[in-house]
Scaffold this motif. Structure first.
Motif, PDB file in Angstrom:
ATOM      1  N   LEU A  93      29.568  66.960 125.983  1.00 33.66           N
ATOM      2  CA  LEU A  93      28.419  67.794 125.650  1.00 33.66           C
ATOM      3  C   LEU A  93      27.226  66.869 125.415  1.00 33.66           C
ATOM      4  CD1 LEU A  93      29.887  70.530 123.270  1.00 33.66           C
ATOM      5  CD2 LEU A  93      29.443  70.657 125.725  1.00 33.66           C
ATOM      6  N   LEU A  94      26.150  67.067 126.187  1.00 26.95           N
ATOM      7  CA  LEU A  94      24.986  66.188 126.126  1.00 26.95           C
ATOM      8  C   LEU A  94      23.759  66.942 125.645  1.00 26.95           C
ATOM      9  CD1 LEU A  94      25.324  64.460 129.644  1.00 26.95           C
ATOM     10  CD2 LEU A  94      26.543  63.916 127.519  1.00 26.95           C
ATOM     11  N   ASP A  95      22.879  66.234 124.945  1.00 26.14           N
ATOM     12  CA  ASP A  95      21.572  66.789 124.639  1.00 26.14           C
ATOM     13  C   ASP A  95      20.771  66.860 125.944  1.00 26.14           C
ATOM     14  OD1 ASP A  95      21.819  67.070 121.834  1.00 26.14           O
ATOM     15  OD2 ASP A  95      21.577  64.897 121.621  1.00 26.14           O
ATOM     16  N   PRO A  96      20.014  67.943 126.169  1.00 21.10           N
ATOM     17  CA  PRO A  96      19.223  68.054 127.405  1.00 21.10           C
ATOM     18  C   PRO A  96      18.279  66.870 127.614  1.00 21.10           C
ATOM     19  CG  PRO A  96      19.323  70.174 126.293  1.00 21.10           C
ATOM     20  CD  PRO A  96      19.961  69.180 125.365  1.00 21.10           C
ATOM     21  N   SER A  97      17.782  66.288 126.526  1.00 19.17           N
ATOM     22  CA  SER A  97      16.854  65.162 126.662  1.00 19.17           C
ATOM     23  C   SER A  97      17.531  63.945 127.293  1.00 19.17           C
ATOM     24  CB  SER A  97      16.287  64.786 125.295  1.00 19.17           C
ATOM     25  OG  SER A  97      17.336  64.425 124.403  1.00 19.17           O
ATOM     26  N   THR A  98      18.848  63.854 127.172  1.00 19.28           N
ATOM     27  CA  THR A  98      19.575  62.721 127.755  1.00 19.28           C
ATOM     28  C   THR A  98      19.425  62.687 129.271  1.00 19.28           C
ATOM     29  OG1 THR A  98      21.210  62.798 125.960  1.00 19.28           O
ATOM     30  CG2 THR A  98      21.854  61.638 127.963  1.00 19.28           C
ATOM     31  N   LEU A  99      19.310  63.866 129.877  1.00 18.36           N
ATOM     32  CA  LEU A  99      19.233  63.942 131.339  1.00 18.36           C
ATOM     33  C   LEU A  99      17.954  63.306 131.879  1.00 18.36           C
ATOM     34  CD1 LEU A  99      20.531  67.563 131.995  1.00 18.36           C
ATOM     35  CD2 LEU A  99      21.823  65.448 131.757  1.00 18.36           C
TER      36      LEU A  99
END
Length: 286
Positions: free
Chosen positions: A145-151
């Motif tokens: 599960l990733l934070d959207p900002s990581t993308l």
């Protein structure tokens, strides 16, 4: 591959061997696939590229991206993987993705959470050391599960031209590539072991149309019939040297319609019969 994983797990008694193995695989070990990911523009682009071509790295699994309400899920689906092998497969896959991304971005980022369908391993501290995130076990899906900002994290090695060339290569669009014949041989041999000789099966394994496969083989100076002929001879030679199975059984294993067809093909390959060739190939007695 499964046998190697089993042997490693048995030799080490390490239920965190998936993440330990991932840490030992250098960037570039996956060839064009690795470089394709590293030359992506951002982490998001790299994950999308990885999911798109994941079967080139793991033919028995699929990587899927899902946008959730406040996070992005990177899920591993491996229905063709035996249940006892899935825990280390998920460990290895997620650790490879994370370690490659940290290298590409120059940022020691961490996922929001890591979910595993398996139970908690004894050596859980090794997973905590690598992922640096909350770990959840016994979950419904294997996922990051990733934070959207990581993308949006940029890749320092972004190269649009090289990325496009590698995309074409991975998609099978280039007429000639240095490892194309090797991949064809591997795919055809795997099909042969399963009793399948059709070019359709090989083309499917390479994610190509039959016409594209035939065209690329011609560009490399061969044909599917010639490739299959070479593999049959190599396979027949190995079986004749390594066991005492009668030639009729070997003929059936190689997919010949009847033993007489195999005998004619073998005489064409070697100028002799399978029986005489086997005798001459046995080691000299001491």
């Amino acid at each position: 591959m499964t046998a190697i994983w089993d042997a490693a797990a048995a030799a080490t008694a390490d239920d965190a061997i998936g993440v330990r193995a991932a840490a030992c695989v250098p960037a570039g070990a996956y060839g064009a696939f690795d470089h394709f990911v590293m030359t992506s523009a951002t982490t998001g682009h790299a994950l999308a590229a990885t999911a798109r071509h994941f079967r080139l790295a793991n033919g028995g699994a699929e990587l899927r991206l899902h946008a959730l309400r406040d996070a992005v899920a990177v899920q591993l689906h491996a229905p063709e993987t035996a249940p006892e092998h899935r825990p280390r497969s998920a460990q290895y896959t997620f650790a490879i993705i994370l370690l490659r991304s940290r290298l590409a971005t120059g940022r020691a980022w961490a996922p929001r959470e890591v979910h595993f369908t398996a139970g908690e391993p004894v050596h859980v501290e090794e997973l905590r050391r690598v992922f640096r995130a909350p770990l959840r076990f016994g979950q419904r899906d294997d996922q990051l599960l990733l934070d959207p900002s990581t993308l949006a994290l940029p890749h320092s090695g972004h190269d649009p031209l090289l990325h496009e060339i590698l995309e074409s290569r991975l998609a099978g669009d280039l007429p000639i590539e240095f490892d194309f014949l090797a991949r064809c041989r591997e795919s055809a041999l795997a099909a042969l072991w399963q009793g399948e000789r059709s070019i359709v099966r090989v083309a499917d394994n390479l994610t190509m149309s039959v016409r594209s496969l035939q065209r690329k083989l011609r560009a490399n100076g061969t044909s599917y019939r010639e490739l299959l002929d070479e593999l049959r001879f190599e396979h027949a030679s190995t079986l004749l040297r390594s066991n005492r199975a009668p030639a009729t059984d070997i003929s059936r294993a190689l997919g010949f319609s009847e033993p007489s067809v195999f005998y004619r093909a073998f005489r064409r390959w070697t100028g002799t019969t399978p029986h005489d060739w086997r005798i001459r190939s046995l080691p000299e007695p001491r």
